[in-house]
Design a protein around this motif. Structure first.
Motif, mmCIF file in Angstrom:
data_model
loop_
_atom_site.group_PDB
_atom_site.id
_atom_site.type_symbol
_atom_site.label_atom_id
_atom_site.label_comp_id
_atom_site.label_asym_id
_atom_site.label_seq_id
_atom_site.Cartn_x
_atom_site.Cartn_y
_atom_site.Cartn_z
ATOM 1 N N ALA A 16 -37.575 15.393 71.435
ATOM 2 C CA ALA A 16 -36.263 14.876 71.839
ATOM 3 C C ALA A 16 -36.038 15.110 73.330
ATOM 4 N N LEU A 17 -35.297 14.181 73.931
ATOM 5 C CA LEU A 17 -34.953 14.294 75.345
ATOM 6 C C LEU A 17 -33.529 14.831 75.492
ATOM 7 N N VAL A 18 -33.414 15.977 76.139
ATOM 8 C CA VAL A 18 -32.110 16.521 76.494
ATOM 9 C C VAL A 18 -31.896 16.212 77.978
ATOM 10 N N ARG A 38 -27.549 10.144 73.929
ATOM 11 C CA ARG A 38 -26.410 10.945 73.449
ATOM 12 C C ARG A 38 -26.611 12.456 73.589
ATOM 13 N N ILE A 39 -27.779 12.920 73.961
ATOM 14 C CA ILE A 39 -28.020 14.372 74.019
ATOM 15 C C ILE A 39 -28.077 14.816 75.475
ATOM 16 N N PHE A 40 -27.157 15.704 75.846
ATOM 17 C CA PHE A 40 -27.007 16.107 77.239
ATOM 18 C C PHE A 40 -26.934 17.623 77.348
ATOM 19 N N ALA A 41 -27.107 18.108 78.590
ATOM 20 C CA ALA A 41 -26.995 19.549 78.813
ATOM 21 C C ALA A 41 -26.360 19.826 80.162
ATOM 22 N N GLU A 42 -25.646 20.943 80.192
ATOM 23 C CA GLU A 42 -25.085 21.467 81.440
ATOM 24 C C GLU A 42 -25.462 22.943 81.524
ATOM 25 N N PRO A 60 -17.648 9.726 71.332
ATOM 26 C CA PRO A 60 -17.427 10.932 70.495
ATOM 27 C C PRO A 60 -18.707 11.497 69.870
ATOM 28 N N ASP A 61 -19.781 10.724 69.841
ATOM 29 C CA ASP A 61 -20.993 11.197 69.153
ATOM 30 C C ASP A 61 -21.976 11.903 70.091
ATOM 31 N N ILE A 62 -21.480 12.344 71.216
ATOM 32 C CA ILE A 62 -22.311 13.107 72.158
ATOM 33 C C ILE A 62 -22.656 14.482 71.583
ATOM 34 N N THR A 63 -23.860 14.973 71.902
ATOM 35 C CA THR A 63 -24.225 16.367 71.630
ATOM 36 C C THR A 63 -24.480 17.040 72.973
ATOM 37 N N LEU A 64 -23.726 18.101 73.237
ATOM 38 C CA LEU A 64 -23.817 18.760 74.541
ATOM 39 C C LEU A 64 -24.392 20.177 74.388
#
Ligand SMILES: *Cc1c(COP(=O)(O)O)cnc(C)c1O
Length: 214
Positions: A16-18, A38-42, A60-64
């Motif tokens: 998976a790509l974050v 939809r898959i992000f990181a901070e 709304p379907d984002i995964t952070l």
């Protein structure tokens, strides 16, 4: 990533790509959202608080994911803002997160960050302390440990650190394999070869997005 999977004899799409968005303004993130990602990181709670509530409203379907060091006193905000914590690295933080998850009734999967290079300036539990932390998360804090995460020292051969993380994961949970979060812009192909389930990419991804635009 697809090519790296195939070269490693893995199914295409098995990693998976974050998308790592630190220092990226919302207008740089919107094209990725529009493209269906939809898959992000901070890496910082404060930056996430500034950018993501509005983006979530639209998508709304984002995964952070949180991938940066977390202070215990920010556990409350972290549990509210993120969906996955990848930088769990000490028992006190596990306890603080567990308490907030109970309070907010939000049960976030966590990754234990391992300081495979044993660098003093970096977050992560030392490999020798990992089994005790894992047991604490599972038996005392009752946190779901989804996997392990590492950031190899810049000057080292990354593959050695990725292989170590895979070995540690196997030793901790031989029956139900833990996920491996490893690999960044410079070394994601190697990480995929070493069994990464997800790679965390910022620089290379936003460069491609920028080139596509021009
Ligand atoms: C910044 C960061 C990344 C992404 O690094 P790039 O080299 O920009 O791909 C991945 N993981 C963590 C923990 C980071 O802080």
């Amino acid at each position: 990533m697809r090519r790296a999977c195939l070269e490693a004899q893995r199914p295409a799409g098995s990693a998976a790509l974050v998308a790592v968005c630190k220092n990226q303004p919302a207008e740089r993130i919107l094209p990725l959202l529009a493209a269906g990602h939809r898959i992000f990181a901070e890496n910082r709670v404060q930056e996430a608080a500034e950018k993501w509530p509005a983006l979530r409203e639209a998508y709304p379907d984002i995964t952070l994911h949180l991938i940066g060091q977390l202070q215990t006193n920010k556990a409350k905000d972290a549990v509210r803002l993120f969906d996955v914590i990848e930088s769990l690295d000490r028992p006190a933080l596990a306890d603080a997160l567990a308490k907030e998850m109970q309070k907010q009734n939000r049960h976030l999967p966590c990754y234990i960050q391992v300081n495979t290079g044993e660098e003093p300036q970096k977050g992560g539990v030392l490999p020798k302390d990992l089994p005790a932390l894992y047991a604490h998360c599972r038996d005392v804090a009752k946190i779901t440990v989804a996997g392990l995460m590492c950031i190899p020292p810049a000057e080292d051969v990354a593959a050695l650190h990725f292989a170590l993380l895979a070995k540690l994961a196997q030793a901790l949970s031989p029956e139900s394999p833990l996920r491996l979060s490893m690999g960044m812009s410079a070394d994601f192909e190697i990480a995929i070869r070493c069994g990464a389930h997800q790679v965390r990419i910022g620089t290379a991804l936003f460069k491609i997005m920028q080139n596509n635009k021009n």
